[in-house]
Design an enzyme around this catalytic site. Structure first.
Site, mmCIF file in Angstrom:
data_model
loop_
_atom_site.group_PDB
_atom_site.id
_atom_site.type_symbol
_atom_site.label_atom_id
_atom_site.label_comp_id
_atom_site.label_asym_id
_atom_site.label_seq_id
_atom_site.Cartn_x
_atom_site.Cartn_y
_atom_site.Cartn_z
ATOM 1 N N ARG A 90 0.797 -1.222 0.000
ATOM 2 C CA ARG A 90 0.000 0.000 0.000
ATOM 3 C C ARG A 90 0.830 1.271 0.000
ATOM 4 O O ARG A 90 0.599 2.178 -0.785
ATOM 5 C CB ARG A 90 -0.884 0.076 1.257
ATOM 6 C CG ARG A 90 -2.182 -0.592 1.157
ATOM 7 C CD ARG A 90 -2.568 -1.118 2.515
ATOM 8 N NE ARG A 90 -1.701 -2.243 2.815
ATOM 9 C CZ ARG A 90 -1.942 -3.485 2.407
ATOM 10 N NH1 ARG A 90 -3.037 -3.745 1.763
ATOM 11 N NH2 ARG A 90 -1.098 -4.465 2.661
ATOM 12 N N ARG A 140 11.501 3.596 3.045
ATOM 13 C CA ARG A 140 10.995 2.695 4.088
ATOM 14 C C ARG A 140 12.106 1.736 4.480
ATOM 15 O O ARG A 140 12.727 1.119 3.629
ATOM 16 C CB ARG A 140 9.796 1.903 3.596
ATOM 17 C CG ARG A 140 9.520 0.711 4.500
ATOM 18 C CD ARG A 140 8.262 0.000 4.203
ATOM 19 N NE ARG A 140 7.106 0.789 4.577
ATOM 20 C CZ ARG A 140 5.899 0.263 4.813
ATOM 21 N NH1 ARG A 140 5.703 -1.016 4.691
ATOM 22 N NH2 ARG A 140 4.892 1.037 5.136
ATOM 23 N N HIS A 173 5.662 6.213 11.464
ATOM 24 C CA HIS A 173 5.105 6.061 10.117
ATOM 25 C C HIS A 173 4.249 7.312 9.881
ATOM 26 O O HIS A 173 3.028 7.247 9.843
ATOM 27 C CB HIS A 173 4.264 4.781 10.053
ATOM 28 C CG HIS A 173 3.967 4.300 8.671
ATOM 29 N ND1 HIS A 173 4.141 5.083 7.548
ATOM 30 C CD2 HIS A 173 3.501 3.104 8.230
ATOM 31 C CE1 HIS A 173 3.782 4.370 6.479
ATOM 32 N NE2 HIS A 173 3.401 3.172 6.860
HETATM 33 C C1 NCD Z 1 1.787 -0.683 8.312
HETATM 34 C C2 NCD Z 1 3.289 -0.600 8.493
HETATM 35 O O1 NCD Z 1 4.025 -0.893 7.564
HETATM 36 O O2 NCD Z 1 3.687 -0.200 9.557
HETATM 37 N N1 NCD Z 1 1.422 -0.906 6.995
HETATM 38 C C3 NCD Z 1 1.184 0.185 6.205
HETATM 39 O O3 NCD Z 1 2.072 0.940 5.875
HETATM 40 N N2 NCD Z 1 -0.083 0.423 5.883
HETATM 41 C C4 NCD Z 1 1.112 -1.609 9.243
HETATM 42 C C5 NCD Z 1 1.569 -3.023 9.331
HETATM 43 O O4 NCD Z 1 2.498 -3.459 8.649
HETATM 44 O O5 NCD Z 1 0.956 -3.734 10.112
#
Ligand code: NCD
Length: 361
Positions: A90, A140, A173
């Site tokens: 996502r 990321r 995040h």
């Molecule tokens: C989250 C993350 O990567 O922290 N995912 C995301 O970016 N929507 C949540 C998760 O991995 O549980």
């Protein structure tokens, strides 16, 4: 006291690293807005409202061919680098889609095994390489603190470019928290906004970085009550509790999911983050079934409440819940694309142009 405001360029890495989060956040500004986007602590209410309105303008402009063409002209002279060394669907795709909306060509490194890092190149050199070709980097990583280190390195290089943190370790995040806030802004638009609402977080609250970032952003609103529901081993950590206390937030921790559901205006479900287990299978020993949102729980929820989830989901929300209008997590996901487009457009100071185009619609 410092004569001039601290910035990444006038502070050593060692000194920066030792600052508190709010002081760090202040170093990341470029006049009236963020330059690097690393922490939820960089956003105040005014900025959240600005970005929310900008996301809405973009969302509505993108509905027509003419509006979309205007958006796609805005940043066609810039290029984006998506550097994702940790799994993502996502966040990666929504950033890619956000860039496409703004006409920005995108390149990606997702697997460091096929990049020069595999040959022993340092992360610093890799990131400086990206900055030679691209105008900003979305990053990321599983290494907490890496995005801020890279931001400092770039700010002190000959070709500084902004870094957007798309998830760092277990810690932060910020762009997920922005899309969560945008979803709450939209969900409570007819109910007086986010002020005074009860937000309940459920699941793995100790290792879920989205919860940590959103809990902070909610402190920008008045009288918001935060309820953290988790098995004791996975409760929200002390540093977040400390931050909430410092902002006089009314919060409570509980292990009883059903008891608090009837009061909640928003229920933020999360999965167990077992990739962070220190011993394999550690979290499988915890009974998490009591923290699942089942179809029957819909009866306990107020008619105007909403259910959110950052996704990916496992079994913590029964799929039959999806059809209920209070389940807004698919809309929440799509909001990620709009708010990320807004953030990038704002970073490159296209906000006024977008509002003008939207005003002409
Ligand atoms: C989250 C993350 O990567 O922290 N995912 C995301 O970016 N929507 C949540 C998760 O991995 O549980």
């Amino acid at each position: 006291m410092h004569d001039q405001p601290l910035q990444m360029t006038n502070i050593s890495w060692a000194a920066f690293e030792n600052l508190g989060l709010l002081e760090k956040a202040a170093c990341l500004r470029d006049r009236d807005r963020e330059y690097h986007v690393l922490y939820a602590q960089q956003f105040n209410r005014e900025r959240l409202e600005h970005l929310g309105s900008l996301a809405t303008a973009i969302r509505r402009l993108a509905k027509t061919k003419q509006g979309m063409q205007e958006l796609q002209r805005l940043l066609s002279h810039k290029r984006a680098m998506l550097y994702f060394s940790q799994p993502s669907s996502r966040t990666f795709l929504s950033f890619a889609a956000a860039c496409q909306i703004l006409g920005l060509p995108v390149a990606e490194v997702r697997d460091t095994a096929v990049s020069s890092e595999f040959k022993g190149e340092s992360k610093e050199d890799s990131v400086r390489t990206f900055s030679s070709y691209f105008d900003f980097i979305v990053m990321r990583t599983q290494i907490g603190g890496l995005a801020e280190r890279m931001a400092w390195v770039l700010s002190n290089s000959e070709r500084p470019v902004p870094i957007i943190n798309a998830g760092a370790g277990k810690d932060q995040h910020p762009t997920q928290a922005l899309l969560d806030i945008y979803t709450l802004q939209r969900s409570f638009e007819q109910q007086g906004g986010i002020d005074g609402k009860v937000v309940m977080f459920v699941g793995d609250l100790s290792r879920g970085r989205t919860v940590r970032s959103l809990a902070w952003l909610l402190t920008n609103y008045t009288r918001v009550r935060q309820i953290f529901v988790a098995p004791p081993e996975l409760q929200v950590s002390e540093d977040i509790r400390q931050l909430l206390r410092s902002r006089n937030v009314d919060f409570l921790m509980s292990s009883d999911f059903e008891a608090h559901l009837p009061q909640a205006d928003a229920v933020y479900m999360t999965r167990i983050q077992d990739e962070w287990d220190s011993v394999a299978g550690e979290s499988r020993r915890i009974d998490t079934t009591k923290y699942h949102f089942l179809y029957r729980h819909l009866d306990l929820l107020k008619p105007q409440s909403v259910i959110l989830h950052p996704f990916p989901r496992r079994e913590e929300i029964e799929v039959t819940v999806d059809a209920d209008p209070r389940a807004v997590y698919w809309r929440q996901m799509r909001n990620g694309m709009w708010i990320r487009a807004a953030l990038i457009a704002d970073l490159f100071r296209c906000d006024e142009q977008i509002f003008t185009a939207y005003g002409r619609m």
